[in-house]
Write a protein that holds these residues in place. Structure first.
Motif, PDB file in Angstrom:
ATOM      1  N   VAL A  10       0.533  -1.241   0.232  1.00  0.00           N
ATOM      2  CA  VAL A  10      -0.104   0.171   0.094  1.00  0.00           C
ATOM      3  C   VAL A  10       0.511   1.286  -0.042  1.00  0.00           C
ATOM      4  O   VAL A  10       1.161   2.139  -0.340  1.00  0.00           O
ATOM      5  N   GLU A  11       1.958   1.657   0.937  1.00  0.00           N
ATOM      6  CA  GLU A  11       2.728   1.837   0.705  1.00  0.00           C
ATOM      7  C   GLU A  11       4.061   2.206  -0.140  1.00  0.00           C
ATOM      8  O   GLU A  11       4.676   1.069  -0.964  1.00  0.00           O
ATOM      9  N   LYS A  12       4.009   3.133  -0.930  1.00  0.00           N
ATOM     10  CA  LYS A  12       3.896   3.258  -2.455  1.00  0.00           C
ATOM     11  C   LYS A  12       6.235   4.343  -1.940  1.00  0.00           C
ATOM     12  O   LYS A  12       6.317   4.976  -1.761  1.00  0.00           O
ATOM     13  N   HIS A  13       6.478   3.738  -2.687  1.00  0.00           N
ATOM     14  CA  HIS A  13       8.108   4.020  -2.962  1.00  0.00           C
ATOM     15  C   HIS A  13       8.635   4.445  -4.293  1.00  0.00           C
ATOM     16  O   HIS A  13       9.894   4.758  -3.895  1.00  0.00           O
ATOM     17  N   ILE A  14       8.409   4.282  -5.506  1.00  0.00           N
ATOM     18  CA  ILE A  14       8.784   4.325  -7.246  1.00  0.00           C
ATOM     19  C   ILE A  14       8.450   5.837  -7.031  1.00  0.00           C
ATOM     20  O   ILE A  14       8.251   6.399  -6.500  1.00  0.00           O
ATOM     21  N   ALA A  33       1.793   9.560  -0.290  1.00  0.00           N
ATOM     22  CA  ALA A  33       2.852   9.893   0.260  1.00  0.00           C
ATOM     23  C   ALA A  33       3.889   9.042   1.010  1.00  0.00           C
ATOM     24  O   ALA A  33       2.970   8.207   2.088  1.00  0.00           O
ATOM     25  N   HIS A  34       5.336   9.045   0.868  1.00  0.00           N
ATOM     26  CA  HIS A  34       5.550   7.483   1.913  1.00  0.00           C
ATOM     27  C   HIS A  34       5.678   8.101   3.443  1.00  0.00           C
ATOM     28  O   HIS A  34       6.568   9.790   3.253  1.00  0.00           O
ATOM     29  N   PRO A  35       5.455   7.858   4.367  1.00  0.00           N
ATOM     30  CA  PRO A  35       5.462   8.478   5.810  1.00  0.00           C
ATOM     31  C   PRO A  35       7.531   8.768   5.822  1.00  0.00           C
ATOM     32  O   PRO A  35       8.630   8.774   5.089  1.00  0.00           O
ATOM     33  N   ARG A  39      11.564   6.867  12.941  1.00  0.00           N
ATOM     34  CA  ARG A  39      11.919   5.123  12.781  1.00  0.00           C
ATOM     35  C   ARG A  39      11.829   4.975  11.095  1.00  0.00           C
ATOM     36  O   ARG A  39      12.333   3.483  10.410  1.00  0.00           O
ATOM     37  N   HIS A  40      11.148   5.268  10.608  1.00  0.00           N
ATOM     38  CA  HIS A  40      11.000   5.293   9.021  1.00  0.00           C
ATOM     39  C   HIS A  40      10.677   6.429   8.012  1.00  0.00           C
ATOM     40  O   HIS A  40       9.651   7.346   7.896  1.00  0.00           O
ATOM     41  N   TYR A  41      11.739   6.795   7.218  1.00  0.00           N
ATOM     42  CA  TYR A  41      11.599   7.365   6.758  1.00  0.00           C
ATOM     43  C   TYR A  41      12.497   7.915   4.932  1.00  0.00           C
ATOM     44  O   TYR A  41      13.346   6.541   5.067  1.00  0.00           O
ATOM     45  N   TYR A  80      16.274   6.085  -1.873  1.00  0.00           N
ATOM     46  CA  TYR A  80      16.901   4.519  -0.398  1.00  0.00           C
ATOM     47  C   TYR A  80      15.883   5.156   1.609  1.00  0.00           C
ATOM     48  O   TYR A  80      15.410   6.425   1.623  1.00  0.00           O
ATOM     49  N   CYS A  81      14.382   4.532   1.371  1.00  0.00           N
ATOM     50  CA  CYS A  81      13.969   4.096   2.466  1.00  0.00           C
ATOM     51  C   CYS A  81      15.054   3.591   3.531  1.00  0.00           C
ATOM     52  O   CYS A  81      14.739   2.242   2.965  1.00  0.00           O
ATOM     53  N   ASN A  82      15.197   4.029   4.813  1.00  0.00           N
ATOM     54  CA  ASN A  82      15.368   3.639   5.663  1.00  0.00           C
ATOM     55  C   ASN A  82      14.863   2.367   6.054  1.00  0.00           C
ATOM     56  O   ASN A  82      15.927   1.091   6.951  1.00  0.00           O
ATOM     57  N   VAL A  83      13.646   1.866   5.436  1.00  0.00           N
ATOM     58  CA  VAL A  83      13.876  -0.194   6.645  1.00  0.00           C
ATOM     59  C   VAL A  83      13.188  -0.788   5.176  1.00  0.00           C
ATOM     60  O   VAL A  83      13.618  -1.259   4.337  1.00  0.00           O
ATOM     61  N   HIS A  84      13.323   0.324   4.099  1.00  0.00           N
ATOM     62  CA  HIS A  84      12.484  -0.557   2.568  1.00  0.00           C
ATOM     63  C   HIS A  84      13.696  -0.576   1.374  1.00  0.00           C
ATOM     64  O   HIS A  84      13.723  -1.187   0.812  1.00  0.00           O
ATOM     65  N   GLY A  85      14.798  -0.364   1.528  1.00  0.00           N
ATOM     66  CA  GLY A  85      16.185   0.255   0.496  1.00  0.00           C
ATOM     67  C   GLY A  85      15.512   1.418  -0.828  1.00  0.00           C
ATOM     68  O   GLY A  85      15.145   1.902  -0.396  1.00  0.00           O
TER      69      GLY A  85
HETATM   70 FE   LIG Z   1       9.105   2.522   3.225  1.00  0.00          FE
END
Ligand SMILES: [Fe+2]
Length: 89
Positions: A10-14, A33-35, A39-41, A80-85
């Motif tokens: 659901v959360e988008k990274h592209i 928008a991505h959070p 802890r997650h940005y 680069y997402c600190n949780v999802h790469g």
């Molecule tokens: Fe993320």
């Protein structure tokens, strides 16, 4: 490092590129928008324009989008997402 280009969550990274006169906006999440939490940005957004790289580093609380005052033809964005790469447009 692996670069993901498809997002099923659901959360988008592209990273999404919007070209306008004299500037280029890169958003993380086209519609949602991505959070940008402690802890997650999104740590950084990169825009590659005709082989040159432009980076903006972000911190929690910022909007997950940046504006680059550049012009060019070939554009690729990465973030680069600190949780999802690492993700690529
Ligand atoms: Fe993320």
């Amino acid at each position: 490092m692996a670069q993901k280009t498809e997002d099923s969550a659901v959360e988008k990274h592209i990273p999404f590129i919007i070209k306008e006169e004299g500037k280029v906006t890169v958003k993380v999440g086209e519609n949602t928008a991505h959070p940008m939490e402690e802890r997650h940005y999104i740590e950084w957004i990169e825009l590659q324009v005709d082989g040159k790289s432009y980076y903006r580093f972000l911190k929690p609380g910022d909007k997950p989008e940046v504006v680059f005052c550049v012009a060019g033809d070939e554009m690729i964005a990465r973030e680069y997402c600190n949780v999802h790469g690492l993700w690529k447009s």
